[in-house]
Design a protein around this motif. Structure first.
Motif, PDB file in Angstrom:
ATOM      1  N   TYR A   1      12.398 -27.195  24.666  1.00 18.10           N
ATOM      2  CA  TYR A   1      10.978 -27.568  24.681  1.00 18.10           C
ATOM      3  C   TYR A   1      10.445 -27.562  23.252  1.00 18.10           C
ATOM      4  N   GLY A   2       9.991 -28.730  22.778  1.00 17.37           N
ATOM      5  CA  GLY A   2       9.631 -28.863  21.365  1.00 17.37           C
ATOM      6  C   GLY A   2       8.241 -28.412  20.997  1.00 17.37           C
ATOM      7  N   PHE A   3       7.488 -27.822  21.918  1.00 13.50           N
ATOM      8  CA  PHE A   3       6.151 -27.301  21.619  1.00 13.50           C
ATOM      9  C   PHE A   3       6.310 -25.847  21.194  1.00 13.50           C
ATOM     10  N   ARG A   4       6.321 -25.599  19.895  1.00 14.34           N
ATOM     11  CA  ARG A   4       6.661 -24.260  19.391  1.00 14.34           C
ATOM     12  C   ARG A   4       6.233 -24.097  17.938  1.00 14.34           C
ATOM     13  N   ILE A   5       6.123 -22.854  17.509  1.00 15.19           N
ATOM     14  CA  ILE A   5       5.734 -22.542  16.128  1.00 15.19           C
ATOM     15  C   ILE A   5       6.926 -21.959  15.386  1.00 15.19           C
ATOM     16  N   TYR A   6       7.211 -22.548  14.228  1.00 18.13           N
ATOM     17  CA  TYR A   6       8.297 -22.088  13.372  1.00 18.13           C
ATOM     18  C   TYR A   6       7.744 -21.435  12.106  1.00 18.13           C
ATOM     19  N   PRO A   7       8.424 -20.381  11.607  1.00 20.37           N
ATOM     20  CA  PRO A   7       8.150 -19.926  10.241  1.00 20.37           C
ATOM     21  C   PRO A   7       8.723 -20.950   9.268  1.00 20.37           C
ATOM     22  N   VAL A   8       7.876 -21.512   8.428  1.00 22.38           N
ATOM     23  CA  VAL A   8       8.248 -22.669   7.615  1.00 22.38           C
ATOM     24  C   VAL A   8       9.422 -22.385   6.697  1.00 22.38           C
ATOM     25  N   GLY A   9       9.306 -21.331   5.885  1.00 22.61           N
ATOM     26  CA  GLY A   9      10.346 -21.048   4.902  1.00 22.61           C
ATOM     27  C   GLY A   9      11.691 -20.757   5.531  1.00 22.61           C
ATOM     28  N   ALA A  10      11.693 -19.984   6.601  1.00 18.15           N
ATOM     29  CA  ALA A  10      12.954 -19.619   7.259  1.00 18.15           C
ATOM     30  C   ALA A  10      13.661 -20.841   7.813  1.00 18.15           C
ATOM     31  N   LEU A  11      12.906 -21.763   8.421  1.00 20.28           N
ATOM     32  CA  LEU A  11      13.542 -22.944   9.012  1.00 20.28           C
ATOM     33  C   LEU A  11      14.039 -23.908   7.935  1.00 20.28           C
ATOM     34  N   ILE A  12      13.305 -24.042   6.849  1.00 23.16           N
ATOM     35  CA  ILE A  12      13.787 -24.890   5.752  1.00 23.16           C
ATOM     36  C   ILE A  12      15.115 -24.373   5.228  1.00 23.16           C
ATOM     37  N   ARG A  13      15.211 -23.061   5.016  1.00 23.89           N
ATOM     38  CA  ARG A  13      16.457 -22.496   4.492  1.00 23.89           C
ATOM     39  C   ARG A  13      17.617 -22.730   5.466  1.00 23.89           C
ATOM     40  N   VAL A  14      17.343 -22.585   6.761  1.00 22.91           N
ATOM     41  CA  VAL A  14      18.370 -22.826   7.775  1.00 22.91           C
ATOM     42  C   VAL A  14      18.858 -24.273   7.714  1.00 22.91           C
ATOM     43  N   MET A  15      17.930 -25.212   7.633  1.00 23.76           N
ATOM     44  CA  MET A  15      18.302 -26.621   7.683  1.00 23.76           C
ATOM     45  C   MET A  15      18.979 -27.089   6.398  1.00 23.76           C
ATOM     46  N   GLU A  16      18.609 -26.514   5.290  1.00 28.51           N
ATOM     47  CA  GLU A  16      19.194 -26.946   4.023  1.00 28.51           C
ATOM     48  C   GLU A  16      20.615 -26.438   3.829  1.00 28.51           C
ATOM     49  N   ARG A  17      21.032 -25.457   4.639  1.00 29.28           N
ATOM     50  CA  ARG A  17      22.382 -24.907   4.487  1.00 29.28           C
ATOM     51  C   ARG A  17      23.447 -25.700   5.234  1.00 29.28           C
ATOM     52  N   GLN A  18      23.043 -26.657   6.084  1.00 23.85           N
ATOM     53  CA  GLN A  18      24.029 -27.428   6.842  1.00 23.85           C
ATOM     54  C   GLN A  18      23.471 -28.803   7.179  1.00 23.85           C
ATOM     55  N   PRO A  19      24.341 -29.773   7.511  1.00 23.83           N
ATOM     56  CA  PRO A  19      23.902 -31.163   7.657  1.00 23.83           C
ATOM     57  C   PRO A  19      23.421 -31.549   9.043  1.00 23.83           C
ATOM     58  N   TRP A  20      23.466 -30.628   9.999  1.00 24.38           N
ATOM     59  CA  TRP A  20      23.116 -30.979  11.373  1.00 24.38           C
ATOM     60  C   TRP A  20      21.618 -30.819  11.609  1.00 24.38           C
ATOM     61  N   MET A  21      21.197 -30.810  12.869  1.00 23.71           N
ATOM     62  CA  MET A  21      19.803 -30.577  13.258  1.00 23.71           C
ATOM     63  C   MET A  21      18.876 -31.700  12.811  1.00 23.71           C
ATOM     64  N   ARG A  22      19.373 -32.903  12.648  1.00 20.18           N
ATOM     65  CA  ARG A  22      18.522 -33.981  12.153  1.00 20.18           C
ATOM     66  C   ARG A  22      18.021 -34.903  13.262  1.00 20.18           C
ATOM     67  N   ARG A  23      18.620 -34.833  14.448  1.00 21.54           N
ATOM     68  CA  ARG A  23      18.216 -35.737  15.520  1.00 21.54           C
ATOM     69  C   ARG A  23      17.891 -34.937  16.791  1.00 21.54           C
ATOM     70  N   PHE A  24      18.420 -35.335  17.937  1.00 26.74           N
ATOM     71  CA  PHE A  24      18.073 -34.675  19.193  1.00 26.74           C
ATOM     72  C   PHE A  24      18.596 -33.241  19.253  1.00 26.74           C
ATOM     73  N   ASP A  25      19.540 -32.917  18.375  1.00 33.33           N
ATOM     74  CA  ASP A  25      20.073 -31.556  18.352  1.00 33.33           C
ATOM     75  C   ASP A  25      19.147 -30.581  17.644  1.00 33.33           C
ATOM     76  N   PHE A  26      18.042 -31.054  17.098  1.00 34.79           N
ATOM     77  CA  PHE A  26      17.192 -30.205  16.264  1.00 34.79           C
ATOM     78  C   PHE A  26      16.617 -29.004  17.009  1.00 34.79           C
ATOM     79  N   ASP A  27      15.947 -29.248  18.139  1.00 39.12           N
ATOM     80  CA  ASP A  27      15.190 -28.174  18.800  1.00 39.12           C
ATOM     81  C   ASP A  27      16.072 -26.979  19.157  1.00 39.12           C
ATOM     82  N   THR A  28      17.216 -27.245  19.775  1.00 34.14           N
ATOM     83  CA  THR A  28      18.079 -26.152  20.218  1.00 34.14           C
ATOM     84  C   THR A  28      18.710 -25.427  19.038  1.00 34.14           C
TER      85      THR A  28
END
Length: 258
Positions: free
Chosen positions: A158-185
């Motif tokens: 469910y994509g209605f959610r609040i993320y801590p900005v800095g933590a999620l940026i660091r997570v995403m910048e460390r690997q190439p995935w999470m760019r499409r439908f796999d993002f939310d999970t």
């Protein structure tokens, strides 16, 4: 209109959502300021029209990406802009009218009370929900519970959610995935691995028909293959991380609970 927050914003990624985008943005603006929209290479003209609206609304900002890169990429673009502007948290919501804008203040208050957490919507389905998708998400949620050692994630998709900005940026910048439908999970799994605890809040979800202006880019074959590949990757990494995760879990428990 509500006063502008300096820490929390609403972030809406959008791709060819048509007229439904404007009612979604209006509903979000009625509840919160600021609202940011990242138009992910849309070809339906909605991005340009929304930019016109933003010129007379200081609580609305719009970015137009030159080509479609996927939901995760659009969210990451917005997160980077948010971090540069000093925001600490972003409430992500879809642009197609499925998510309950009236619950934005309640989610924001929960995040403000516990800023070290991620605030996750736990969907309440009505009769409009496709049975196949409801059953499919149960499978995905089961894998997510295992991958996070039952950390308490109420729903992984469910994509209605609040993320801590800095933590999620660091997570995403460390690997190439999470760019499409796999993002939310993958976002909630990796944040949980990093020690970000979930707070779950029930929230209704609507599946709008085409007559109601509903738009869906979900493809059963393509996106389920993507989810299967994602959970395969996460399970392999989970096994490798298991000693560390168990150690961290034991350290959080009082001695008499071990």
């Amino acid at each position: 209109m509500p006063d502008a927050s300096r820490t929390h914003l609403v972030l809406i990624p959008s791709y060819n959502t048509g007229e439904r985008l404007f009612s979604t943005v209006a509903a979000a603006r009625a509840q919160w300021s600021p609202v940011w929209v990242v138009v992910d290479g849309s070809t339906d003209g909605t991005g340009e029209r929304l930019q016109e609206m933003a010129r007379s609304d200081p609580g609305l900002r719009v970015w137009l990406l030159p080509e479609n890169q996927g939901k995760g990429s659009a969210v990451l673009h917005g997160l980077r802009m948010a971090e540069q502007a000093g925001f600490t948290h972003a409430l992500a919501m879809d642009s197609d009218g499925q998510h309950p804008a009236d619950l934005i203040p309640a989610f924001m208050q929960a995040s403000l009370a516990r800023p070290d957490t991620m605030v996750l919507g736990r969907p309440i389905f009505d009769a409009s929900a496709p049975l196949l998708r409801v059953r499919g998400r149960r499978i995905s949620n089961g894998w997510t519970q295992l991958e996070t050692l039952f950390a308490g994630i109420g729903d992984s998709l469910y994509g209605f959610r609040i993320y801590p900005v800095g933590a999620l940026i660091r997570v995403m910048e460390r690997q190439p995935w999470m760019r499409r439908f796999d993002f939310d999970t993958e976002a909630v799994v990796r944040l949980a691995w990093g020690g970000v605890k979930p707070v779950n809040i029930d929230a209704p979800v609507k599946y709008l028909s085409a007559a109601e202006g509903g738009v869906s880019h979900f493809n059963y074959l393509r996106d389920n293959v993507l989810l299967t590949w994602m959970h395969t990757r996460l399970m392999v990494e989970f096994v490798l991380r298991l000693p560390q995760l168990l150690y961290r879990r034991l350290r959080r428990k009082p001695p008499f609970q071990r």
